[in-house]
Write a protein that holds these residues in place. Structure first.
Motif, mmCIF file in Angstrom:
data_model
loop_
_atom_site.group_PDB
_atom_site.id
_atom_site.type_symbol
_atom_site.label_atom_id
_atom_site.label_comp_id
_atom_site.label_asym_id
_atom_site.label_seq_id
_atom_site.Cartn_x
_atom_site.Cartn_y
_atom_site.Cartn_z
ATOM 1 N N GLY A 1 8.031 -32.842 81.702
ATOM 2 C CA GLY A 1 7.604 -31.679 81.569
ATOM 3 C C GLY A 1 6.726 -30.935 82.194
ATOM 4 O O GLY A 1 6.699 -31.480 83.548
ATOM 5 N N LEU A 2 6.541 -30.272 81.649
ATOM 6 C CA LEU A 2 6.449 -28.529 83.009
ATOM 7 C C LEU A 2 5.947 -27.965 81.586
ATOM 8 O O LEU A 2 5.074 -27.329 81.503
ATOM 9 C CB LEU A 2 7.640 -27.839 82.977
ATOM 10 N N GLY A 3 4.873 -28.084 80.702
ATOM 11 C CA GLY A 3 4.337 -27.337 79.716
ATOM 12 C C GLY A 3 4.724 -28.115 78.377
ATOM 13 O O GLY A 3 5.755 -28.639 78.038
ATOM 14 N N ALA A 4 3.887 -27.276 77.359
ATOM 15 C CA ALA A 4 4.862 -26.706 76.150
ATOM 16 C C ALA A 4 5.713 -26.976 75.703
ATOM 17 O O ALA A 4 6.324 -26.535 74.980
ATOM 18 C CB ALA A 4 3.674 -26.530 75.390
ATOM 19 N N ALA A 5 6.360 -25.364 76.906
ATOM 20 C CA ALA A 5 7.563 -24.448 76.373
ATOM 21 C C ALA A 5 8.666 -24.958 77.469
ATOM 22 O O ALA A 5 9.432 -23.897 77.169
ATOM 23 C CB ALA A 5 6.466 -23.613 76.747
ATOM 24 N N CYS A 6 8.960 -25.563 78.133
ATOM 25 C CA CYS A 6 9.610 -25.739 78.946
ATOM 26 C C CYS A 6 9.764 -27.648 79.971
ATOM 27 O O CYS A 6 8.155 -28.406 80.033
ATOM 28 C CB CYS A 6 9.330 -24.767 80.286
ATOM 29 N N TYR A 7 10.461 -27.633 80.220
ATOM 30 C CA TYR A 7 10.737 -29.542 81.171
ATOM 31 C C TYR A 7 11.858 -29.555 81.654
ATOM 32 O O TYR A 7 13.147 -28.199 82.061
ATOM 33 C CB TYR A 7 10.890 -30.272 79.427
ATOM 34 N N ILE A 8 12.231 -30.255 83.131
ATOM 35 C CA ILE A 8 12.791 -30.882 83.332
ATOM 36 C C ILE A 8 13.655 -31.513 83.100
ATOM 37 O O ILE A 8 13.303 -32.992 82.629
ATOM 38 C CB ILE A 8 13.036 -30.914 85.302
ATOM 39 N N GLU A 9 15.417 -31.007 82.872
ATOM 40 C CA GLU A 9 16.997 -32.636 82.549
ATOM 41 C C GLU A 9 16.904 -33.324 84.066
ATOM 42 O O GLU A 9 17.429 -32.453 84.196
ATOM 43 C CB GLU A 9 17.263 -31.892 81.347
ATOM 44 N N ILE A 10 17.284 -34.307 83.679
ATOM 45 C CA ILE A 10 17.653 -34.675 84.767
ATOM 46 C C ILE A 10 19.251 -35.682 84.454
ATOM 47 O O ILE A 10 18.818 -36.566 83.119
ATOM 48 C CB ILE A 10 17.234 -36.607 85.295
ATOM 49 N N ILE A 11 19.963 -35.054 84.304
ATOM 50 C CA ILE A 11 21.780 -35.513 84.154
ATOM 51 C C ILE A 11 22.315 -36.073 84.938
ATOM 52 O O ILE A 11 23.093 -35.681 85.963
ATOM 53 C CB ILE A 11 22.009 -34.495 82.802
ATOM 54 N N ALA A 12 23.281 -36.275 84.603
ATOM 55 C CA ALA A 12 24.279 -37.752 84.905
ATOM 56 C C ALA A 12 25.029 -38.151 83.986
ATOM 57 O O ALA A 12 24.908 -38.575 82.600
ATOM 58 C CB ALA A 12 23.444 -38.921 85.333
ATOM 59 N N PRO A 13 26.391 -38.814 84.219
ATOM 60 C CA PRO A 13 27.581 -39.238 83.312
ATOM 61 C C PRO A 13 27.201 -40.563 82.847
ATOM 62 O O PRO A 13 25.684 -41.767 83.564
ATOM 63 C CB PRO A 13 28.411 -39.634 84.349
ATOM 64 N N ASP A 14 27.268 -41.274 81.880
ATOM 65 C CA ASP A 14 26.404 -42.246 81.286
ATOM 66 C C ASP A 14 27.714 -43.303 81.611
ATOM 67 O O ASP A 14 28.828 -43.009 81.050
ATOM 68 C CB ASP A 14 25.930 -42.022 79.773
ATOM 69 N N PRO A 15 27.626 -44.188 82.357
ATOM 70 C CA PRO A 15 28.464 -45.505 82.154
ATOM 71 C C PRO A 15 28.939 -45.732 80.856
ATOM 72 O O PRO A 15 29.291 -47.045 80.969
ATOM 73 C CB PRO A 15 27.639 -46.750 83.386
#
Length: 213
Positions: free
Chosen positions: A46-60
């Motif tokens: 979470g980066l506050g109420a209006a933004c965030y970081i998503e870590i994305i990767a292939p799902d085995p």
């Protein structure tokens, strides 16, 4: 018209991405979920109420999708870069009027709208066709059908201060972002190579820069 919804860290595995963020920002991301049919899964910070970081990767745990995974995750050159280290690869912009924007710009530029859900969170997204996203500098568009995900993610104390996009063709990039109402949200600079740069600041004063190259 649109604003930055979240920034995206690509990784070969979620474990790699979580370790990278914890080493870089000193905070552990939380569990996200899977994207059925897309071939990916994620973790969130979470980066506050209006933004965030998503870590994305292939799902085995999913079969190979019948189409390329988003954000060029199947591209050999990006996979080679992610083998060295997870990194910033893209961002996503939110809009309250996804259908009108796609109709105005055309699906050949914005991509087709896909409905998605996780629990009681529902949203729709339109990904620009690959090779038309100017190396992920033109973001996918998202519209949340209710509460935004960022409001539900534990606040890390970090904030996205600014986002820079570097590209050889700044005129084309400016036109594409302006059409999406993002010229105030993203700083455009000329560079021989494409690069996305995110500047983060913690409430204690620490600053970190994440880059795609």
């Amino acid at each position: 018209m649109a604003e930055i919804d979240h920034i995206v860290i690509g990784a070969l595995t979620l474990e790699d991405g979580a370790r990278y963020l914890e080493e870089t920002l000193g905070v552990k991301p939380v569990k996200g979920g899977t994207h059925p049919g897309v071939g990916t899964h994620n973790m969130l910070l979470g980066l506050g109420a209006a933004c965030y970081i998503e870590i994305i990767a292939p799902d085995p745990g999913q079969p190979e999708p019948g189409h390329a995974r988003p954000f060029d995750l199947d591209d050999p050159s990006l996979r080679n870069m992610l083998e060295a280290e997870p990194r910033l690869i893209a961002y996503v912009a939110s809009t309250p009027a996804l259908e009108p924007m796609v109709a105005r710009l055309g699906p050949s530029h914005t991509g087709q709208i896909r409905a998605m859900a996780r629990g009681d969170l529902t949203w729709r997204m339109a990904f620009p066709p690959q090779r038309q996203d100017m190396d992920n500098l033109i973001p996918p568009l998202i519209q949340w059908d209710g509460e935004r995900a960022a409001k539900r993610i534990k606040d890390s104390g970090w904030r996205l201060v600014s986002l820079d996009a570097e590209h050889p063709d700044t005129q084309a990039l400016h036109a594409a972002l302006n059409a999406r109402g993002l010229t105030e949200a993203v700083k455009i600079r000329h560079s021989p190579q494409s690069r996305l740069i995110a500047h983060l600041r913690h409430k204690d004063g620490r600053e970190v820069t994440l880059t795609s190259a």
